[in-house]
Design a protein around this motif. Sequence first.
Motif, PDB file in Angstrom:
ATOM      1  N   GLN A   1       3.872   4.766   9.635  1.00 37.25           N
ATOM      2  CA  GLN A   1       4.696   3.592   9.933  1.00 37.25           C
ATOM      3  C   GLN A   1       4.186   2.389   9.168  1.00 37.25           C
ATOM      4  N   VAL A   2       4.640   1.215   9.569  1.00 36.76           N
ATOM      5  CA  VAL A   2       4.300  -0.006   8.874  1.00 36.76           C
ATOM      6  C   VAL A   2       2.865  -0.404   9.170  1.00 36.76           C
ATOM      7  N   ARG A   3       2.160  -0.800   8.128  1.00 34.76           N
ATOM      8  CA  ARG A   3       0.801  -1.306   8.250  1.00 34.76           C
ATOM      9  C   ARG A   3       0.757  -2.739   7.736  1.00 34.76           C
ATOM     10  N   LEU A   4       0.076  -3.600   8.466  1.00 34.63           N
ATOM     11  CA  LEU A   4      -0.185  -4.961   8.038  1.00 34.63           C
ATOM     12  C   LEU A   4      -1.691  -5.161   8.034  1.00 34.63           C
ATOM     13  N   GLY A  21       3.503   0.965   3.913  1.00 31.97           N
ATOM     14  CA  GLY A  21       4.063   2.023   4.739  1.00 31.97           C
ATOM     15  C   GLY A  21       5.544   2.165   4.501  1.00 31.97           C
ATOM     16  N   ASN A  22       6.277   2.338   5.570  1.00 29.66           N
ATOM     17  CA  ASN A  22       7.698   2.629   5.468  1.00 29.66           C
ATOM     18  C   ASN A  22       8.593   1.402   5.520  1.00 29.66           C
ATOM     19  N   ILE A  23       8.016   0.233   5.319  1.00 27.25           N
ATOM     20  CA  ILE A  23       8.819  -0.986   5.331  1.00 27.25           C
ATOM     21  C   ILE A  23       9.767  -0.966   4.132  1.00 27.25           C
ATOM     22  N   VAL A  24      11.025  -1.287   4.369  1.00 26.88           N
ATOM     23  CA  VAL A  24      12.019  -1.276   3.300  1.00 26.88           C
ATOM     24  C   VAL A  24      12.621  -2.644   3.040  1.00 26.88           C
ATOM     25  N   SER A  25      12.555  -3.539   3.991  1.00 32.20           N
ATOM     26  CA  SER A  25      13.015  -4.902   3.788  1.00 32.20           C
ATOM     27  C   SER A  25      12.311  -5.812   4.780  1.00 32.20           C
ATOM     28  N   ILE A  26      12.094  -7.053   4.374  1.00 31.04           N
ATOM     29  CA  ILE A  26      11.417  -8.032   5.209  1.00 31.04           C
ATOM     30  C   ILE A  26      12.292  -9.267   5.316  1.00 31.04           C
ATOM     31  N   PHE A  27      12.543  -9.668   6.551  1.00 34.44           N
ATOM     32  CA  PHE A  27      13.343 -10.860   6.784  1.00 34.44           C
ATOM     33  C   PHE A  27      12.466 -12.111   6.800  1.00 34.44           C
ATOM     34  N   THR A  75      12.096   5.194   9.863  1.00 30.00           N
ATOM     35  CA  THR A  75      11.382   6.061  10.785  1.00 30.00           C
ATOM     36  C   THR A  75      12.075   7.407  10.863  1.00 30.00           C
ATOM     37  N   GLN A  76      11.484   8.306  11.633  1.00 27.93           N
ATOM     38  CA  GLN A  76      12.109   9.607  11.840  1.00 27.93           C
ATOM     39  C   GLN A  76      13.442   9.474  12.559  1.00 27.93           C
ATOM     40  N   LEU A  77      13.637   8.372  13.255  1.00 32.68           N
ATOM     41  CA  LEU A  77      14.887   8.130  13.960  1.00 32.68           C
ATOM     42  C   LEU A  77      15.874   7.314  13.136  1.00 32.68           C
ATOM     43  N   GLY A  78      15.486   6.954  11.931  1.00 28.40           N
ATOM     44  CA  GLY A  78      16.329   6.159  11.070  1.00 28.40           C
ATOM     45  C   GLY A  78      15.768   4.769  10.865  1.00 28.40           C
ATOM     46  N   ALA A  79      16.623   3.879  10.379  1.00 28.74           N
ATOM     47  CA  ALA A  79      16.202   2.507  10.127  1.00 28.74           C
ATOM     48  C   ALA A  79      15.924   1.782  11.432  1.00 28.74           C
ATOM     49  N   LEU A  80      14.822   1.065  11.467  1.00 23.87           N
ATOM     50  CA  LEU A  80      14.400   0.350  12.673  1.00 23.87           C
ATOM     51  C   LEU A  80      14.109  -1.093  12.329  1.00 23.87           C
TER      52      LEU A  80
END
Length: 123
Positions: free
Chosen positions: A1-4, A26-32, A103-108
Amino acid sequence: QVRLVESGGGLVQPGGSLSLSCAASGNIVSIFSMRWYRQAPGKARELVATITSGDSTNYAMSAKGRFTISRDNAKNTVYLQMNSLKPEDTAVYYCNVIGTAMTQLGALDSDYWGLGTQVTVSS
């Protein structure tokens, strides 16, 4: 998952400067938006600075004029330049990101936290 992962904390004398960094991976795809919080012992966590994807910024009154938040979108990294540090700035500083991860469940869409980095301002 996402790591900071925060870095750049340490011990500095009053009036000195520090620069903090927080890299998201990690799996981050966009940041607001990206934020810096801080928490001193025995006190509530407080918001210090915010930067959006459009690079607009906001600061806590205690930080305004002394701190500068910036980001590098290509590196998924947020920075906090801290000048004219005071003993009351002593705290653990936390990076917070609001964005989208796969994620395994899709975009979160969620917010994510780093573990913090200690900043101590003392003579």
